[in-house]
Motif scaffolding. Structure first.
Motif, PDB file in Angstrom:
ATOM      1  N   TRP A 233       0.832  -1.189   0.052  1.00 42.30           N
ATOM      2  CA  TRP A 233       0.114   0.065   0.097  1.00 42.30           C
ATOM      3  C   TRP A 233       0.733   1.356   0.040  1.00 42.30           C
ATOM      4  O   TRP A 233       0.381   2.387  -0.262  1.00 42.30           O
ATOM      5  CB  TRP A 233      -0.918  -0.182   1.249  1.00 42.30           C
ATOM      6  CG  TRP A 233      -1.893  -1.071   1.091  1.00 42.30           C
ATOM      7  CD1 TRP A 233      -2.533  -1.674   0.268  1.00 42.30           C
ATOM      8  CD2 TRP A 233      -2.705  -1.529   2.394  1.00 42.30           C
ATOM      9  NE1 TRP A 233      -3.576  -2.643   0.757  1.00 42.30           N
ATOM     10  CE2 TRP A 233      -3.500  -2.493   1.937  1.00 42.30           C
ATOM     11  CE3 TRP A 233      -2.373  -1.367   3.769  1.00 42.30           C
ATOM     12  CZ2 TRP A 233      -4.378  -3.027   2.859  1.00 42.30           C
ATOM     13  CZ3 TRP A 233      -3.451  -2.143   4.845  1.00 42.30           C
ATOM     14  CH2 TRP A 233      -4.646  -2.816   4.196  1.00 42.30           C
ATOM     15  N   LYS A 234       2.092   1.189   0.348  1.00 37.84           N
ATOM     16  CA  LYS A 234       3.263   2.353   0.555  1.00 37.84           C
ATOM     17  C   LYS A 234       2.541   3.149   1.516  1.00 37.84           C
ATOM     18  O   LYS A 234       2.605   4.551   1.299  1.00 37.84           O
ATOM     19  CB  LYS A 234       3.254   2.841  -0.820  1.00 37.84           C
ATOM     20  CG  LYS A 234       4.198   2.097  -2.019  1.00 37.84           C
ATOM     21  CD  LYS A 234       4.563   2.831  -2.918  1.00 37.84           C
ATOM     22  CE  LYS A 234       5.397   1.964  -3.739  1.00 37.84           C
ATOM     23  NZ  LYS A 234       6.760   1.694  -3.123  1.00 37.84           N
ATOM     24  N   ILE A 235       1.918   2.710   2.588  1.00 42.70           N
ATOM     25  CA  ILE A 235       1.476   3.706   3.873  1.00 42.70           C
ATOM     26  C   ILE A 235       2.002   2.996   5.130  1.00 42.70           C
ATOM     27  O   ILE A 235       2.451   1.668   5.293  1.00 42.70           O
ATOM     28  CB  ILE A 235      -0.005   3.920   3.805  1.00 42.70           C
ATOM     29  CG1 ILE A 235      -0.739   2.361   3.999  1.00 42.70           C
ATOM     30  CG2 ILE A 235      -0.695   4.508   2.635  1.00 42.70           C
ATOM     31  CD1 ILE A 235      -2.182   2.600   4.139  1.00 42.70           C
ATOM     32  N   GLY A 236       1.835   3.713   6.153  1.00 39.58           N
ATOM     33  CA  GLY A 236       2.445   3.269   7.292  1.00 39.58           C
ATOM     34  C   GLY A 236       1.150   2.646   8.251  1.00 39.58           C
ATOM     35  O   GLY A 236      -0.152   3.114   8.103  1.00 39.58           O
ATOM     36  N   LEU A 237       1.474   1.534   8.915  1.00 41.65           N
ATOM     37  CA  LEU A 237       0.541   0.833   9.649  1.00 41.65           C
ATOM     38  C   LEU A 237       0.483   1.292  10.965  1.00 41.65           C
ATOM     39  O   LEU A 237       1.220   2.387  11.402  1.00 41.65           O
ATOM     40  CB  LEU A 237       0.551  -0.659   9.612  1.00 41.65           C
ATOM     41  CG  LEU A 237       0.648  -1.352   8.291  1.00 41.65           C
ATOM     42  CD1 LEU A 237       0.956  -2.883   8.567  1.00 41.65           C
ATOM     43  CD2 LEU A 237      -0.612  -1.174   7.448  1.00 41.65           C
ATOM     44  N   GLY A 238      -0.623   0.637  11.831  1.00 43.27           N
ATOM     45  CA  GLY A 238      -0.417   0.894  13.256  1.00 43.27           C
ATOM     46  C   GLY A 238       0.138  -0.225  14.005  1.00 43.27           C
ATOM     47  O   GLY A 238       0.346  -1.158  13.691  1.00 43.27           O
ATOM     48  N   ALA A 239       0.670   0.329  15.266  1.00 38.87           N
ATOM     49  CA  ALA A 239       1.250  -0.832  16.351  1.00 38.87           C
ATOM     50  C   ALA A 239      -0.006  -1.885  16.417  1.00 38.87           C
ATOM     51  O   ALA A 239       0.490  -3.127  16.497  1.00 38.87           O
ATOM     52  CB  ALA A 239       1.667  -0.437  17.397  1.00 38.87           C
ATOM     53  N   ILE A 240      -1.186  -1.393  16.391  1.00 40.64           N
ATOM     54  CA  ILE A 240      -2.319  -2.397  16.533  1.00 40.64           C
ATOM     55  C   ILE A 240      -2.935  -2.002  15.321  1.00 40.64           C
ATOM     56  O   ILE A 240      -3.326  -0.508  15.051  1.00 40.64           O
ATOM     57  CB  ILE A 240      -3.324  -2.339  17.817  1.00 40.64           C
ATOM     58  CG1 ILE A 240      -4.296  -3.225  17.724  1.00 40.64           C
ATOM     59  CG2 ILE A 240      -3.496  -0.896  17.986  1.00 40.64           C
ATOM     60  CD1 ILE A 240      -5.007  -3.411  18.941  1.00 40.64           C
ATOM     61  N   TRP A 241      -3.663  -2.867  14.562  1.00 40.57           N
ATOM     62  CA  TRP A 241      -4.569  -2.469  13.316  1.00 40.57           C
ATOM     63  C   TRP A 241      -5.342  -3.473  13.093  1.00 40.57           C
ATOM     64  O   TRP A 241      -5.498  -4.564  13.286  1.00 40.57           O
ATOM     65  CB  TRP A 241      -3.539  -2.338  12.130  1.00 40.57           C
ATOM     66  CG  TRP A 241      -2.807  -3.510  11.375  1.00 40.57           C
ATOM     67  CD1 TRP A 241      -2.070  -4.109  12.180  1.00 40.57           C
ATOM     68  CD2 TRP A 241      -2.837  -3.846   9.871  1.00 40.57           C
ATOM     69  NE1 TRP A 241      -1.336  -5.102  11.264  1.00 40.57           N
ATOM     70  CE2 TRP A 241      -1.857  -5.084  10.097  1.00 40.57           C
ATOM     71  CE3 TRP A 241      -3.678  -3.331   9.030  1.00 40.57           C
ATOM     72  CZ2 TRP A 241      -1.871  -5.730   8.932  1.00 40.57           C
ATOM     73  CZ3 TRP A 241      -3.347  -4.202   7.834  1.00 40.57           C
ATOM     74  CH2 TRP A 241      -2.878  -5.358   7.857  1.00 40.57           C
ATOM     75  N   PHE A 242      -6.527  -2.980  12.683  1.00 41.88           N
ATOM     76  CA  PHE A 242      -7.820  -3.748  12.437  1.00 41.88           C
ATOM     77  C   PHE A 242      -8.281  -3.520  10.948  1.00 41.88           C
ATOM     78  O   PHE A 242      -8.215  -2.434  10.316  1.00 41.88           O
ATOM     79  CB  PHE A 242      -8.988  -2.832  13.115  1.00 41.88           C
ATOM     80  CG  PHE A 242      -8.957  -3.302  14.580  1.00 41.88           C
ATOM     81  CD1 PHE A 242      -9.655  -4.300  15.440  1.00 41.88           C
ATOM     82  CD2 PHE A 242      -8.131  -2.168  15.347  1.00 41.88           C
ATOM     83  CE1 PHE A 242      -9.853  -4.156  16.745  1.00 41.88           C
ATOM     84  CE2 PHE A 242      -8.034  -2.245  16.737  1.00 41.88           C
ATOM     85  CZ  PHE A 242      -8.675  -3.178  17.373  1.00 41.88           C
ATOM     86  N   TYR A 243      -8.478  -4.657  10.357  1.00 39.69           N
ATOM     87  CA  TYR A 243      -8.324  -4.773   8.912  1.00 39.69           C
ATOM     88  C   TYR A 243      -9.727  -5.329   8.356  1.00 39.69           C
ATOM     89  O   TYR A 243      -9.935  -6.841   8.516  1.00 39.69           O
ATOM     90  CB  TYR A 243      -7.141  -5.527   8.466  1.00 39.69           C
ATOM     91  CG  TYR A 243      -7.020  -5.658   6.989  1.00 39.69           C
ATOM     92  CD1 TYR A 243      -7.495  -4.762   5.939  1.00 39.69           C
ATOM     93  CD2 TYR A 243      -6.125  -6.380   6.442  1.00 39.69           C
ATOM     94  CE1 TYR A 243      -7.320  -4.674   4.444  1.00 39.69           C
ATOM     95  CE2 TYR A 243      -5.934  -6.585   4.924  1.00 39.69           C
ATOM     96  CZ  TYR A 243      -6.741  -5.897   4.043  1.00 39.69           C
ATOM     97  OH  TYR A 243      -6.294  -6.007   2.704  1.00 39.69           O
ATOM     98  N   ALA A 244     -10.618  -4.786   7.940  1.00 37.57           N
ATOM     99  CA  ALA A 244     -11.708  -5.396   7.263  1.00 37.57           C
ATOM    100  C   ALA A 244     -11.807  -5.534   5.899  1.00 37.57           C
ATOM    101  O   ALA A 244     -12.117  -4.520   5.105  1.00 37.57           O
ATOM    102  CB  ALA A 244     -12.981  -4.388   7.582  1.00 37.57           C
TER     103      ALA A 244
END
Length: 669
Positions: free
Chosen positions: A520-531
Motif C-alpha cells: 500500500w505504501k502507507i504506514g500501519l499501526g502498532a495495532i491495526w484492524f483490517y476489514a
C-alpha cells in the motif's frame, strides 16, 4: 588519561554511532556493567508483560566490541531491520564482542547472521567463545536456514527471476502483463530472514561479572559475522524419570546415528498399555517423520539435554494431505479421525530441517488435533511452523516454550480450536505471524494468548486474530515486526469466520511496531484492524495497552479500496492506553465506522493526532468514520492535543502519506 575521561569518550563514541547508524564501539569500557534488556528496552518499561523466561537478554550494541555497530534501521531487506532493537554489531575476521554476565550462567544463546553462499544454500563459519580469556569453545555457525528471497512463497535462490511476474511489483510501481517479460529487477531480489541462533552449554557455571567473548577467527570463511544479542541462562540438571518407558530400552539411538522413530512408537505403545510415561533421556535422537501421539505423556530431560532432530525427506509421490516433504514432528491424530486426547509433551527440543516454504507441507514441530492436552518447556527451531493445530479440538494448554527461527508461524490455532490457552511462550524470528488464531471455515472460540513475548517477525504480525468468538489477547510483549504486518492485527481476511462475542485486547506492550506496508505504501499501526472479507462489529475493547516507539501510527483501522464502501469497523473501545512516540498519528482511520476513546494518553506524536480519511468519499457531512471522546484523553505532539475538539466527531483530516518524525526512545511515563 583518567578513567573518568575515558568513560566520557566511550559514551560519546556510542552516541555518535547511534546517531549515524554505524561506527566503531571499540572505546566501550572493559569494566562496564552489563546492560540487561527485554526486547532491547529497559525491563522497567515492560514490567509484568511478556513471557516469564529463565534467560537474560543482552544486546550486542551495548557490549564491548572492536567491531561496528550497524543501525538503527527499519527499512526491510537490511540486516539492522531484522535485528532486535534494530541494531547489531558487525564483525570481520579477527574482531570480537564481549559481554559481562549479569548473573550466574552455564549456557548461552547467540543470535547471529552470516552471508549466504553465492548461489544460495548457505555456508558455515566458526565462532570462538571464551570466558575470562580462557575455557575456549567453538560454535559452527550456518546460514543454511536463513536467507530467503523473491516473492511469496519465496526461494533459496538469490539469482532467481520473479516467481510471479504478473504480480504488482511495488519497487517499480508497475503491473507487468503475464504475457510480457518481467521487469528488470536487481538480484538478489528482496533478501530477508537473515538471522539464526544457536545454543551452547558452557560446561560449568560462571559468576556474575565474568566476561563472555565472542570472536570471529582470523581464518573465518565468512566475510562478516553479525552478532545481534546474547541470552545467558543458568540451566538446571537433567530431569531423570526412573519409572517410565525409556526409549533407550526400545532401541532409540541417543547419538543420532540411526533413525529412532520406530523405537519411539514402540515406547509409546508400551507406555499406553502399562499406564506409564515415556522418557527421553539426554541425547540427540534422529526422527524423520511424524510421531503420532494420543493418550500419552512424553517427557525429556530438559530442552537443553534431549534433542529430537530430523532431516527433511522428499516424498514421491506426495502424501494424501499434499505434503511433498516429511520431517520431524509430534502430531495428534487428524480431527477427521477423532483427534487425540490427553497428550502431554514436555522437556525436549525439536530441531527440523526446513529451508523453504511449501504451504502444503506438514513439516511442523507439533501438529494435528489435541484436546485436553499440554505442551510445556519445549524448544523448537527450523520447522515450518512450530505448532499448527487443526480442530475441532478443545482445552489445550501451551506454556513455557521457546519457538525460534521458523519459516512461517510460531503457532497457529487453525479452525475450531476452543477454550485453549497459550501463555509464557517466547517467540523470535518467525517468517510469518508469530502467534495466530485463524478461524478458517470453523470459528475458534474462548481462546487466550497471555504473557507471551514475540520478537522480530520478519513478515506479517507479532500476534494476529482472524475471526472467532470470545478471544483474549493480554499481557503480551511484541517487538520489531519488519514488513507487511505489525505488532497486533485484528483481521477479517483469509476466509475467516466473522468476529462474534467479545474480543478483549488488554495490557499488551508493543515496541518499534507500526511498520511501513510495502504494497500500500502507507504506514500501519502498532495495532491495526483490517476489514477485508467482511465487517468487524463484535464487542471489542482495547484496554491498558502501551504502544511505544511506533514507526508510523499507534492505532489503525483500515479496509481495502475495492471493498471500502461494503465493510466497516464499528464501536471499538479504546481505554487506559499509553502512546509514547509515533512517526505519524495516534489514530489512522481508512474505513467507515466508529471508535471511542477514554484515558488515552499520548506524547511525542509526530503528526496530527487523528488522520481521518474515512472510506475516501469525503462527503460534505464529514468522514465516514467517527470518534467519540469519553474524557481523559491527554497529551499529543507538535501539532497540539492528539484528540482535539475540532477533530470530533468526524472531521476529515486525511493525509495519505504524512511526513514521518522519528520519535525519541521510550522512557518511564
Amino acid at each position: 588519561m583518567s578513567r573518568s575521561f575515558t568513560a566520557v569518550l566511550a559514551a560519546a563514541a556510542v552516541a555518535v554511532s547511534t546517531v549515524l547508524g554505524g561506527g566503531s564501539a571499540a572505546l566501550a569500557q572493559d569494566g562496564a556493567a552489563p546492560v540487561v534488556t527485554r526486547a532491547a528496552l529497559d525491563p522497567s518499561l515492560v514490567s509484568g508483560r511478556g513471557a516469564r523466561v529463565g534467560f537474560v537478554e543482552q544486546e550486542a550494541e551495548n557490549a564491548t566490541t572492536d567491531g561496528t555497530v550497524i543501525g538503527p534501521d527499519r527499512t526491510p531487506y537490511t540486516l539492522p531491520s531484522e535485528a532486535s532493537g534494530r541494531k547489531a554489531v558487525k564483525l570481520t575476521p579477527g574482531q570480537h564482542v564481549e559481554f559481562r554476565l549479569p548473573s550466574a550462567a552455564n549456557a548461552i544463546t547467540v543470535r547471529y547472521s552470516i552471508p549466504d553462499a553465492t548461489g544460495g544454500g548457505g555456508i558455515t563459519a566458526p565462532l570462538d567463545i571464551t570466558v575470562n580469556g580462557a575455557a575456549k569453545k567453538s560454535m559452527t555457525l550456518t546460514s543454511r536456514y536463513s536467507w530467503l528471497y523473491n516473492q511469496y512463497p519465496f526461494t533459496n535462490d538469490p539469482n532467481a527471476d520473479l516467481l510471479h511476474p504478473d504480480w504488482w511489483i511495488t519497487e517499480c510501481s508497475c503491473v507487468p502483463a503475464a504475457t510480457t517479460p518481467a521487469p528488470a529487477i536487481a538480484k538478489p531480489f528482496r533478501p530477508f530472514h537473515f538471522y539464526d541462533e544457536q545454543r551452547l552449554l558452557l560446561g560449568r557455571t560462571y559468576r556474575a561479572g565474568d566476561r563472555v567473548r565472542l570472536t570471529v577467527p582470523a581464518a573465518s570463511t565468512a566475510a562478516w559475522t553479525v552478532i545481534d544479542l546474547l541470552d545467558t541462562e543458568l540451566v538446571g540438571a537433567p530431569r531423570v524419570r526412573l519409572v517410565a518407558a525409556n526409549v533407550l530400552a526400545f532401541g532409540a539411538d541417543p547419538l543420532g546415528r540411526r533413525d529412532s522413530a520406530d523405537a519411539f512408537d514402540r515406547a509409546i505403545a508400551f507406555a499406553r498399555r502399562n499406564h506409564l510415561k515415556v522418557y527421553l533421556p539426554p541425547g540427540t535422537y534422529q526422527v524423520n517423520r511424524h510421531i503420532i501421539v494420543d493418550d500419552v505423556t512424553i517427557e525429556g530431560a530438559g530442552s537443553w539435554y534431549t534433542i529430537v532432530k530430523g532431516r527433511e525427506v522428499a516424498l514421491e509421490p506426495p502424501a494424501p494431505d499434499g505434503s511433498v516433504h516429511a520431517g520431524v514432528g509430534f502430531y495428534g491424530k487428524d480431527a477427521s479421525a477423532g483427534g487425540s486426547r490427553n497428550v502431554h509433551l514436555s522437556g525436549f527440543a525439536i530441531e527440523g530441517d526446513v529451508r523453504e516454504r511449501v504451504d502444503t507441507d506438514q513439516v511442523n514441530g507439533i501438529g494435528g488435533a489435541m484436546s485436553d492436552s499440554t505442551v510445556d518447556g519445549l524448544h523448537l527451531r527450523h520447522t515450518k511452523v512450530g505448532m499448527w493445530f487443526d480442530g475441532p479440538m478443545t482445552n489445550l494448554r501451551i506454556t513455557g516454550n521457546v519457538i525460534v527461527d521458523q519459516i512461517a508461524d510460531a503457532l497457529n490455532f487453525h479452525t475450531g480450536v476452543t477454550n485453549s490457552v497459550v501463555s509464557d511462550n517466547f517467540v523470535r524470528n518467525t517468517g510469518d505471524d508469530g502467534l495466530a488464531m485463524w478461524s478458517e471455515r470453523t470459528a475458534n472460540a474462548g481462546n487466550t494468548f497471555d504473557h507471551n513475548t514475540v520478537q522480530s517477525p520478519v513478515l506479517a504480525n507479532g500476534i494476529a486474530v482472524y475471526g472467532g468468538a470470545d478471544t483474549t489477547v493480554s499481557n503480551n510483549l511484541i517487538a520489531d515486526p519488519v514488513r507487511e504486518g505489525s505488532a497486533i492485527q485484528v483481521g477479517s481476511r483469509f476466509g475467516a469466520e466473522a468476529f462474534t462475542g467479545r474480543l478483549s485486547i488488554r495490557d499488551n506492550t508493543t515496541v518499534r511496531a507500526g511498520t511501513f506496508e510495502l504494497n500500500w505504501k502507507i504506514g500501519l499501526g502498532a495495532i491495526w484492524f483490517y476489514a477485508l472479507d467482511k465487517s468487524i462489529d463484535a464487542e471489542i475493547e482495547v484496554r491498558g495497552d502501551h504502544y511505544l516507539d511506533s514507526g508510523y501510527n499507534a492505532i489503525m483501522l483500515v479496509s481495502e479500496w475495492a471493498v471500502k464502501d461494503l465493510y466497516s469497523i464499528a464501536n471499538v473501545r479504546f481505554k487506559d492506553i499509553k502512546v509514547d512516540g509515533t512517526g505519524t498519528s495516534v489514530v489512522s482511520a481508512r474505513v467507515k465506522g466508529s471508535a471511542s476513546f477514554e484515558n488515552v494518553d499520548a506524547r511525542n506524536v509526530g503528526a496530527v493526532g487523528v488522520n481521518n480519511c474515512g472510506s475516501f468519499n469525503f462527503p460534505t457531512t464529514g468522514s465516514e468514520f467517527s470518534l467519540t471522546d469519553l474524557g481523559g484523553n491527554d497529551g499529543g505532539g507538535t501539532t497540539g492535543p492528539w484528540l482535539a475538539a475540532w477533530e470530533l466527531p468526524n472531521t476529515i483530516t486525511c493525509d495519505d502519506r504524512p511526513p514521518v518524525i522519528v520519535p525519541p526512545a521510550p522512557s518511564p511515563w
